[in-house]
Design an enzyme around this catalytic site. Structure first.
Site, PDB file in Angstrom:
ATOM      1  N   GLY A  28      62.796  41.505  20.106  1.00 28.28           N
ATOM      2  CA  GLY A  28      62.489  42.492  19.081  1.00 28.28           C
ATOM      3  C   GLY A  28      62.487  41.879  17.703  1.00 28.28           C
ATOM      4  O   GLY A  28      63.442  41.197  17.329  1.00 28.28           O
ATOM      5  N   ASN A 102      68.933  49.248  24.788  1.00 22.99           N
ATOM      6  CA  ASN A 102      67.668  48.649  25.194  1.00 22.99           C
ATOM      7  C   ASN A 102      67.091  49.489  26.323  1.00 22.99           C
ATOM      8  O   ASN A 102      67.734  49.658  27.351  1.00 22.99           O
ATOM      9  CB  ASN A 102      67.889  47.207  25.672  1.00 22.99           C
ATOM     10  CG  ASN A 102      66.645  46.616  26.318  1.00 22.99           C
ATOM     11  OD1 ASN A 102      65.530  46.920  25.923  1.00 22.99           O
ATOM     12  ND2 ASN A 102      66.846  45.773  27.313  1.00 22.99           N
ATOM     13  N   TYR A 258      57.265  37.917  31.300  1.00 29.02           N
ATOM     14  CA  TYR A 258      56.966  37.732  29.885  1.00 29.02           C
ATOM     15  C   TYR A 258      58.182  37.758  28.969  1.00 29.02           C
ATOM     16  O   TYR A 258      58.361  36.875  28.140  1.00 29.02           O
ATOM     17  CB  TYR A 258      55.977  38.810  29.424  1.00 29.02           C
ATOM     18  CG  TYR A 258      55.665  38.796  27.941  1.00 29.02           C
ATOM     19  CD1 TYR A 258      54.765  37.866  27.416  1.00 29.02           C
ATOM     20  CD2 TYR A 258      56.255  39.701  27.076  1.00 29.02           C
ATOM     21  CE1 TYR A 258      54.472  37.849  26.069  1.00 29.02           C
ATOM     22  CE2 TYR A 258      55.959  39.693  25.721  1.00 29.02           C
ATOM     23  CZ  TYR A 258      55.071  38.766  25.218  1.00 29.02           C
ATOM     24  OH  TYR A 258      54.781  38.756  23.885  1.00 29.02           O
TER      25      TYR A 258
END
Length: 504
Positions: A28, A102, A258
């Site tokens: 982030g 999260n 990813y």
């Protein structure tokens, strides 16, 4: 996607939290925050928009005194890119509670309504993290008997699981008591527990990825189990209780594709080795689909696809070359807030080395293709650098469905693979050939014999949502609220209103 961290130590934790957040920055880039506490100094906090290195200056670090603390790095899914939504969030009742989260709650609207109507709690933001904080605070207050005992805390977390749906990994600081950490009953979002010895005392840390433990020299103990609650008291006593309800361990497979760093271990799975196996599986797919290939060189799209690309080149028996140089001061394009920003950032982020492309048939490999923006621009860069043919391969299957558990893929219409076959996608991105990994190949890559994981959340590839509560109506509402168009509309509205925000 966000990153969370919490530390209970015998010495100040400000520097440890900062170091952990810097290695979680990839999760982030929108905002960062730290909250610390000690009996001597009380509660201290700093949170604002920006990268970790920009949010925390020396004067902030000096003020963040305390041997207990939590931290957060954020990019916006629910809510928006506003300083008022930088985490950790705080409520003063009961005890004073700070929370960092999260993930994403799929029943956010329902919970927000119940909190205001029945629990009589006010919400200051549009963030589902604030909703989660207030649900936990309300449930703990119902059970409060003067002190926050481990049993009270465990029961409150069980009530959170009963009320909240979706994917979430949470760290909570209860002022005067310690840190609480828990995951959703599906274990969709990761959370790792670590420990270290310091002067004969035991210290504990929880974080989104094991790499954060490494950065602060904590030893990885284990992953927090789905639905489990871990409570670390201020004096270093570790308490834990398994969830009494039904659990189904289905971690998000896109972490391995990813998001996670390759040097992390999540749910006993090495991200690096998973990506090696992705390369092996992808090489097999290329051989099956393109047996008479004329590929001269394999070139990764940095950085996430490097590991898989090395294996592809090895198994195909062709050269591996670094054809793109990356500007490391540009953010990850997938998590940038708008399509225009993503398009503009590709050329600022990557520059092609002409001699690796000139007159060659190149195979470009990326970890995945989401919106297709980056893929199209990179193929154009390769052709401009003189490539004769440009083939493109994805180490993940086509992303055809929104992700609703904390990854910013809310709008099906923005996904290039949604409603299109591979040939149509190939034409749109401008490749001479396009090859995708199979879903079963991806699952085989991430699974291995030493882990107990047998299934994953693969919803963005398969359209199968493991929480069982995601309806077409929910997806339509989510798209209306969180698509690029909706975000841009909110951004324009804020500009017109001239609203200002103040960092804390």
């Amino acid at each position: 996607m966000c990153g969370v961290v919490g530390i209970v130590a015998t010495k100040p934790v400000n520097q440890g939290l900062y170091n952990a957040l810097t290695v979680l920055q990839h999760r982030g880039q929108d905002a960062a925050g730290i909250v610390t506490w000690s009996e001597e100094h009380g509660l201290k906090q700093r949170r604002s928009n920006g990268l970790v290195r920009d949010v925390f200056r020396q004067r902030h670090m000096e003020r963040l005194q305390g041997h207990v603390g939590i931290g957060h790095v954020r990019y916006p899914t629910a809510g928006g890119a506003k300083s008022s939504e930088a985490q950790p969030f705080y409520v003063n009742s009961p005890y004073g509670i700070c929370l960092a989260h999260n993930g994403n709650l799929t029943n956010y609207n329902e919970l927000a309504g119940l909190l205001t109507r029945e629990d009589r709690r006010h919400l200051a933001t549009d963030s589902d993290s604030e909703v989660l904080l207030n649900v936990f605070a309300h449930e703990l207050q119902l059970r409060a008997d003067g002190r926050a005992t481990p049993e009270n805390i465990f029961d409150a977390v069980e009530a959170v699981h009963a009320r909240c749906r979706g994917g979430y990994a949470v760290v909570v600081l209860i002022i005067g008591y310690g840190i609480v950490a828990f995951r959703d009953p599906h274990g969709i979002r990761p959370l790792v527990l670590g420990e270290r010895e310091e002067g004969g005392n035991r210290e504990y840390m929880v974080a989104s990825e094991s790499v954060a433990l490494d950065a602060v020299q904590f030893r990885r103990l284990r992953d927090v189990k789905p639905g489990e609650c871990v409570y670390i008291e201020n004096d270093g006593v570790l308490n834990a209780r398994d969830y009494a309800g039904e659990t189904r361990h289905t971690p998000c497979i896109f972490e391995h594709v990813y998001f996670a760093r390759p040097d992390s271990i999540l749910d006993d799975i090495s991200v690096y080795k998973a990506r090696l196996r992705m390369g092996e599986q992808l090489a097999g797919k290329i051989v099956r689909d393109f047996p008479d290939h004329d590929i001269d060189v394999v070139i990764p799209i940095p950085d996430t696809s490097r590991t898989a690309s090395l294996q592809v080149a090895y198994h195909l028996g062709v050269k591996y070359r670094e054809g793109f140089i990356k500007n490391r001061y540009i953010g990850r394009t997938f998590i940038m807030p708008g399509q225009a920003e993503r398009v503009q950032s590709v050329r600022r982020k990557l520059n092609a080395i002409d001699l690796e492309f000139r007159g060659k048939n190149v195979l470009l490999i990326d970890d995945s293709i989401v919106r297709g923006t980056t893929s199209k621009q990179i193929i154009k860069l390769a052709r401009e650098a003189g490539a004769k043919k440009v083939y493109f391969a994805s180490a993940a299957p086509p992303v055809r469905f929104p992700n609703v558990y904390g990854i910013d893929m809310p709008a099906a219409a923005e996904l290039i693979a949604n409603g299109r076959d591979i040939e149509e996608i190939r034409e749109l991105i401008g490749a001479d050939r396009l090859i995708y990994q199979d879903l079963h190949g991806l699952i085989r890559s991430v699974r291995h014999d030493k882990t107990a994981i047998t299934e994953f959340d693969t919803s963005c590839f398969s359209g199968e949502y493991v929480t069982g509560d995601v309806t077409p109506e929910y997806l339509a509402a989510l798209e209306a609220r969180r698509s690029d168009a909706a975000k841009q509309a909110r951004k324009k509205k804020r500009k017109r209103s001239g609203a200002k925000v103040v960092s804390l």
